[in-house]
Structure formats: C-alpha cells, structure tokens
Design a protein around this motif. Structure first.
Motif, PDB file in Angstrom:
ATOM      1  N   GLN A   6     -21.919   6.594  24.238  1.00 55.27           N
ATOM      2  CA  GLN A   6     -22.799   5.506  23.811  1.00 55.27           C
ATOM      3  C   GLN A   6     -22.450   4.188  24.498  1.00 55.27           C
ATOM      4  OE1 GLN A   6     -25.344   6.181  21.914  1.00 55.27           O
ATOM      5  NE2 GLN A   6     -24.842   7.200  19.985  1.00 55.27           N
ATOM      6  N   SER A  32     -32.990   9.535  -0.455  1.00 54.86           N
ATOM      7  CA  SER A  32     -33.620   9.375   0.849  1.00 54.86           C
ATOM      8  C   SER A  32     -35.045   8.871   0.626  1.00 54.86           C
ATOM      9  CB  SER A  32     -33.610  10.708   1.585  1.00 54.86           C
ATOM     10  OG  SER A  32     -34.174  10.525   2.842  1.00 54.86           O
ATOM     11  N   MET A  40     -23.759   4.093  17.775  1.00 57.09           N
ATOM     12  CA  MET A  40     -24.835   3.184  18.168  1.00 57.09           C
ATOM     13  C   MET A  40     -25.287   2.373  16.964  1.00 57.09           C
ATOM     14  SD  MET A  40     -26.888   1.789  20.244  1.00 57.09           S
ATOM     15  CE  MET A  40     -26.215   2.616  21.668  1.00 57.09           C
TER      16      MET A  40
HETATM   17  C1  GDG Z   1     -25.064   9.031  14.198  1.00 53.95           C
HETATM   18  C2  GDG Z   1     -24.053   7.969  14.635  1.00 53.95           C
HETATM   19  C3  GDG Z   1     -25.775   7.014  16.186  1.00 53.95           C
HETATM   20  C4  GDG Z   1     -31.511   6.489   6.916  1.00 53.95           C
HETATM   21  N1  GDG Z   1     -31.849   6.482   5.625  1.00 53.95           N
HETATM   22  C5  GDG Z   1     -33.056   7.092   5.562  1.00 53.95           C
HETATM   23  C6  GDG Z   1     -33.435   7.472   6.845  1.00 53.95           C
HETATM   24  N2  GDG Z   1     -32.465   7.088   7.671  1.00 53.95           N
HETATM   25  C7  GDG Z   1     -32.503   7.280   9.121  1.00 53.95           C
HETATM   26  C8  GDG Z   1     -32.579   5.956   9.840  1.00 53.95           C
HETATM   27  C9  GDG Z   1     -31.989   6.310  11.198  1.00 53.95           C
HETATM   28  C10 GDG Z   1     -31.012   7.434  10.870  1.00 53.95           C
HETATM   29  O1  GDG Z   1     -31.339   7.918   9.562  1.00 53.95           O
HETATM   30  C11 GDG Z   1     -29.565   6.952  10.820  1.00 53.95           C
HETATM   31  O2  GDG Z   1     -29.105   6.776  12.113  1.00 53.95           O
HETATM   32  P1  GDG Z   1     -27.871   5.836  12.463  1.00 53.95           P
HETATM   33  O3  GDG Z   1     -27.784   5.713  13.928  1.00 53.95           O
HETATM   34  O4  GDG Z   1     -28.061   4.522  11.785  1.00 53.95           O
HETATM   35  O5  GDG Z   1     -26.569   6.493  11.811  1.00 53.95           O
HETATM   36  P2  GDG Z   1     -25.878   7.973  11.710  1.00 53.95           P
HETATM   37  O6  GDG Z   1     -26.596   8.828  10.748  1.00 53.95           O
HETATM   38  O7  GDG Z   1     -24.450   7.705  11.348  1.00 53.95           O
HETATM   39  O8  GDG Z   1     -25.990   8.620  13.176  1.00 53.95           O
HETATM   40  C12 GDG Z   1     -24.783   6.699  15.054  1.00 53.95           C
HETATM   41  C13 GDG Z   1     -26.660   8.192  15.805  1.00 53.95           C
HETATM   42  O9  GDG Z   1     -25.886   9.322  15.380  1.00 53.95           O
HETATM   43  C14 GDG Z   1     -27.527   8.628  16.996  1.00 53.95           C
HETATM   44  O10 GDG Z   1     -26.788   8.886  18.134  1.00 53.95           O
HETATM   45  O11 GDG Z   1     -26.584   5.886  16.397  1.00 53.95           O
HETATM   46  O12 GDG Z   1     -23.849   5.743  15.506  1.00 53.95           O
HETATM   47  O13 GDG Z   1     -23.136   7.679  13.576  1.00 53.95           O
HETATM   48  O14 GDG Z   1     -32.987   6.812  12.050  1.00 53.95           O
HETATM   49  O15 GDG Z   1     -33.903   5.516   9.864  1.00 53.95           O
HETATM   50  N3  GDG Z   1     -34.590   8.093   7.141  1.00 53.95           N
HETATM   51  C15 GDG Z   1     -35.414   8.358   6.089  1.00 53.95           C
HETATM   52  N4  GDG Z   1     -35.105   8.038   4.804  1.00 53.95           N
HETATM   53  C16 GDG Z   1     -33.949   7.399   4.492  1.00 53.95           C
HETATM   54  O16 GDG Z   1     -33.670   7.116   3.314  1.00 53.95           O
HETATM   55  N5  GDG Z   1     -36.593   8.974   6.337  1.00 53.95           N
END
Ligand code: GDG
Length: 425
Positions: free
Chosen positions: A188, A318, A343
């Motif tokens: 990343q 969620s 990220m």
């Molecule tokens: C890993 C890495 C890296 C969240 N709550 C709800 C929901 N979400 C979705 C968000 C976002 C995704 O989940 C979370 O993505 P993040 O990047 O913030 O975090 P991680 O889950 O830790 O992901 C991270 C990622 O992989 C990609 O490479 O960026 O650093 O840790 O899209 O919108 N979606 C829905 N309801 C929710 O309540 N529908």
C-alpha cells in the motif's frame, strides 16, 4: 491443470450467504476485478464464509467461483488464530500483543496448501494468478512448486512491519520463503515496501495504493441528508465514524478527544454518529475494545447528552451500502483515526461523497490514505491533543482542500489500481 487464464485467490469469495442462497458482496475488489475476470476467462478461488460446508464451483454475475471449504478447526486455527491473533497485531505494529501458537501455525500451513492446490488445479497453462493478503502468504511458494509455469502476483492489503518487529515471528523464514514464490509483490505504501526490502531484495516489488469504485459511492438526495440530520437533532456539526470494530481503528481515541473538547467547552452543538460493524467477535482483544468503546459512549452521553438528544449515536450493526452514502454526505466532519491502517477505504469513500467540496476529513497520519489525502486534517492518534486540534480545525474547513482530494480520488479509482498492478506483473 484447468482452463482459467486469470485466477484471483483471496481468503473470502466475494459472496455472502443470505438465508439459503448466496449474494455477491459488493466490495471494491470485486468491482475492480470482475471486468478482468470476465474478459480473461477467469475464476476466483476463496472461502464462501460458511464453516464446514463443501460447495461445488458456481457461477455468479458472470464470474466463476471456486469454493475452498474450511472446517471448524481451520477457522479457529488458520483464521481466528494465526491470521487474526498473530499476524494482524504483528503487522499493525503490536497495538495488542500477538499470540504465537504452533497448532495455529500448522493450520495456517495446511489451509494455505488447500488454497494452493485448488489454484493449481484451476489455472490454465501459463496463467496469471493474483493472490490477496496476509492470510495467504504461503500460497505463492506452494503454487510455484506445483505450477512453475504460472505468473504469480501478491498484494498485501495491510501494513508490512519493520524488520525488528517482523523478526519476532517464530515462522519468519517460512513466511518469507512463501512470499518469494511470487513474481511481483505489491504494498500500500512505500514504507511497507521499504520494510520488506530490508529483509529481502530477491523479488520484484512495488507500491500500489488501493482505492475505491469512486463512481459508485451512493449519491444521497438533499431530503435524505436533511432527514438524517434532523434525526440526530439538527446539530451545527455532525461528526461521523465508520469502521469495523477493530482495535487498530482508534475508535476509543476519537471518543476521548470529543469528550475532552466537550469538557473544555471548546465544542458544542454536535452529534457524533459511530457506525461500528461487528468483527472477529470471538477474539478477546476485540471484546475488550468493544467494551471500552461502549463504556465511553455511555459515559459521554450521560455527561453531556440530554433526554432525546444524545451526543453519540452508536450503531453496532452492518449498515446497507446505500445508507452509508447518506451518512457520508450528511457528515460535516469524518473521523478516521486508526493507530495503523494499510490504506483505509472509508476515508476515500467520504471524500468521493463530497463533490461539492463541503465537509472535512480528520485523518490519522498512520493510515495509508494519508499519503494521498495529505490535504486532510492530519492527526496523531497516540497524541490526544493532536486529535482534538484536528477536530477543531475541521469545524471551519477550507473547501479547496476537499476539492483537491475529491479530484484525486475520482481519478485514482480501484480499476486504475488493478490495472497498474497487473501491467507491472
Ligand atoms: C483492509 C485494510 C485496506 C464498513 N462498515 C460498513 C461497510 N463498511 C465498508 C466500508 C469500506 C470497508 O467496509 C472497510 O474498508 P477499510 O479499508 O476501511 O478497512 P478494513 O476492513 O480494515 O480493510 C485496509 C483495505 O483492506 C483494502 O485494501 O484499506 O487498510 O485493513 O469499504 O465502506 N459497508 C457496509 N456497511 C457497513 O456497516 N455496507
């Protein structure tokens, strides 16, 4: 040998079981890779998310899915154990103490072998295989041994730690050997890549910051935004957090910052919506984190809320993707304060939801997103005063900063990310 020219290998298939059938889980990764999978006769190898269920390959939305079955011992040893109680905390710089357990490691090896064997069977001669993330670091090496003809890419979605930390891992040599089976490894941030290169320079590496399907962030109408704002008491400043409930995300720290600002009288007429999706709930550190977060929310509401007008509106479920768009659009200040994050796509989603350049992003320096979104109100979550300062600055934002970040995210989307990795491969 199979007939798939392009194979994506990830811990999870991009589907969820709803009742007695499966539905596509609309993540950025599947959005970015679906066109490539369709164009190149591809398939996706992964676990369907149900324990102990053996499924036949099936087709979904024009993508062939090849399920890898995990039983209860696999789930506990490979997933909850080695992946999420050893690797996850180690790779996030020891925010909590990792647990190193031989039986978990043995399961990690066994499950990685299952994935490698399924992939070896599915891939056509000279196919391209793209392996995703920390759960599958042994797959490149195992696959290369089974199928020297295939080209293998690996992308790490989470940070890669400094050598001094990585060297704690009792199986550090085996992990490195596993990764060395790939032809290109992607990270990343440059700092992650640099950390890795201090351990070995034997494989080609690159930095490819992941992004979102920027055009797909659900647009919200004025009515929806107004309805939400009025539901939380039409505050002057609506603050928002959206995270998996994970100790890396710094949810408690942002609550403490808000509490302290309220106490000092520097912030008033606010509402804070925290959506915290349940995650890894059987692991002790996740339970402790939830307890601390919920205790702080109760305390803040008790101290500063009124009947019918709490400060913190907390959702531990969620939320449907369409609703998230409304929350993003309605929020004046988005709080993204992880101690460490590969990220953080939430930061990019918030920015994408503000085409009019209103709103403000408070962002931790320790999120990968801070490299590109350097016009955010940056803070150090280990320093409460710095989080407080960033929140105060964000109450009177400069639209030029949001404009700049919005344009960046719209142009650098997840399709561009996938393309740049695959071209390099
Ligand atoms: C890993 C890495 C890296 C969240 N709550 C709800 C929901 N979400 C979705 C968000 C976002 C995704 O989940 C979370 O993505 P993040 O990047 O913030 O975090 P991680 O889950 O830790 O992901 C991270 C990622 O992989 C990609 O490479 O960026 O650093 O840790 O899209 O919108 N979606 C829905 N309801 C929710 O309540 N529908």
């Amino acid at each position: 040998m199979g007939d798939n020219e392009f194979v994506v290998v990830a811990n999870r298939l991009p589907v969820d079981k709803v009742g007695d059938h499966y539905e596509v889980s609309p993540g950025g990764l599947v959005a970015a890779l679906a066109p490539v999978l369709r164009a190149r006769e591809g398939c996706w190898v992964g676990w369907p998310g149900t324990i102990g269920e053996t499924l036949e390959p099936f087709e979904f939305g024009g993508i062939s899915l090849l399920p890898v079955a995990l039983d209860k011992d696999d789930f506990e040893g490979f997933y909850e154990g080695f992946s999420n109680s050893a690797l996850w905390p180690l790779y996030h710089d020891l925010i909590v103490q990792p647990e190193y357990n031989q039986a978990w490691w043995d399961r990690y090896v066994a499950v990685n072998r299952k994935f490698a064997e399924a992939t070896a069977k599915a891939a056509a001669k000279d196919a391209t295989v793209w392996v995703q993330d920390y759960q599958l670091q042994l797959v490149p090496g195992m696959l290369k041994a089974l199928r020297p003809d295939v080209t293998i890419g690996f992308f790490l979605h989470i940070p890669f730690p400094a050598p001094a930390l990585f060297q704690q891992l009792p199986w550090r040599d085996e992990i490195l050997e596993g990764l060395k089976g790939c032809d290109l490894i992607g990270f990343q941030r440059h700092t992650d890549e640099d950390n890795f290169r201090l351990l070995t320079e034997e494989i080609r590496s690159g930095t490819f910051p992941i992004s979102i399907d920027s055009g797909e962030i659900a647009a919200a109408t004025n009515e929806q935004v107004e309805a939400l704002r009025s539901a939380v008491g039409s505050p002057k400043h609506l603050l928002l957090g959206v995270d998996r409930l994970d100790y890396t995300k710094g949810i408690l720290q942002r609550l403490l910052a808000i509490e302290s600002l309220l106490e000092e009288g520097k912030l008033s007429d606010i509402a804070f919506v925290q959506i915290a999706t349940p995650s890894r709930e059987r692991i002790e550190h996740y339970r402790t984190t939830r307890k601390q977060v919920e205790e702080a929310i109760g305390r803040i509401n008790g101290r500063f809320g009124e009947v019918g007008r709490p400060i913190v509106h907390y959702v531990h479920r969620s939320v449907p993707k369409e609703h998230l768009g409304t929350f993003y659009a309605a929020a004046d200040i988005m709080l993204v304060t992880p101690f460490k994050d590969g990220m953080n796509l939430v930061a990019k989603e918030y920015v994408a939801a503000h085409p009019d350049a209103d709103g403000a992003l408070v962002l931790s320096e320790f999120a990968g997103a801070a490299v590109e979104l350097d016009q955010a109100y940056l803070c150090n979550p280990f320093d409460l005063e710095s989080v407080k300062e960033a929140i105060l600055e964000a109450t009177d934002p400069d639209p030029a900063r949001m404009r700049h970040m919005h344009d960046w995210v719209m142009e650098h989307d997840v399709a561009a990310w996938a393309k740049s990795f695959l071209e390099e491969l």
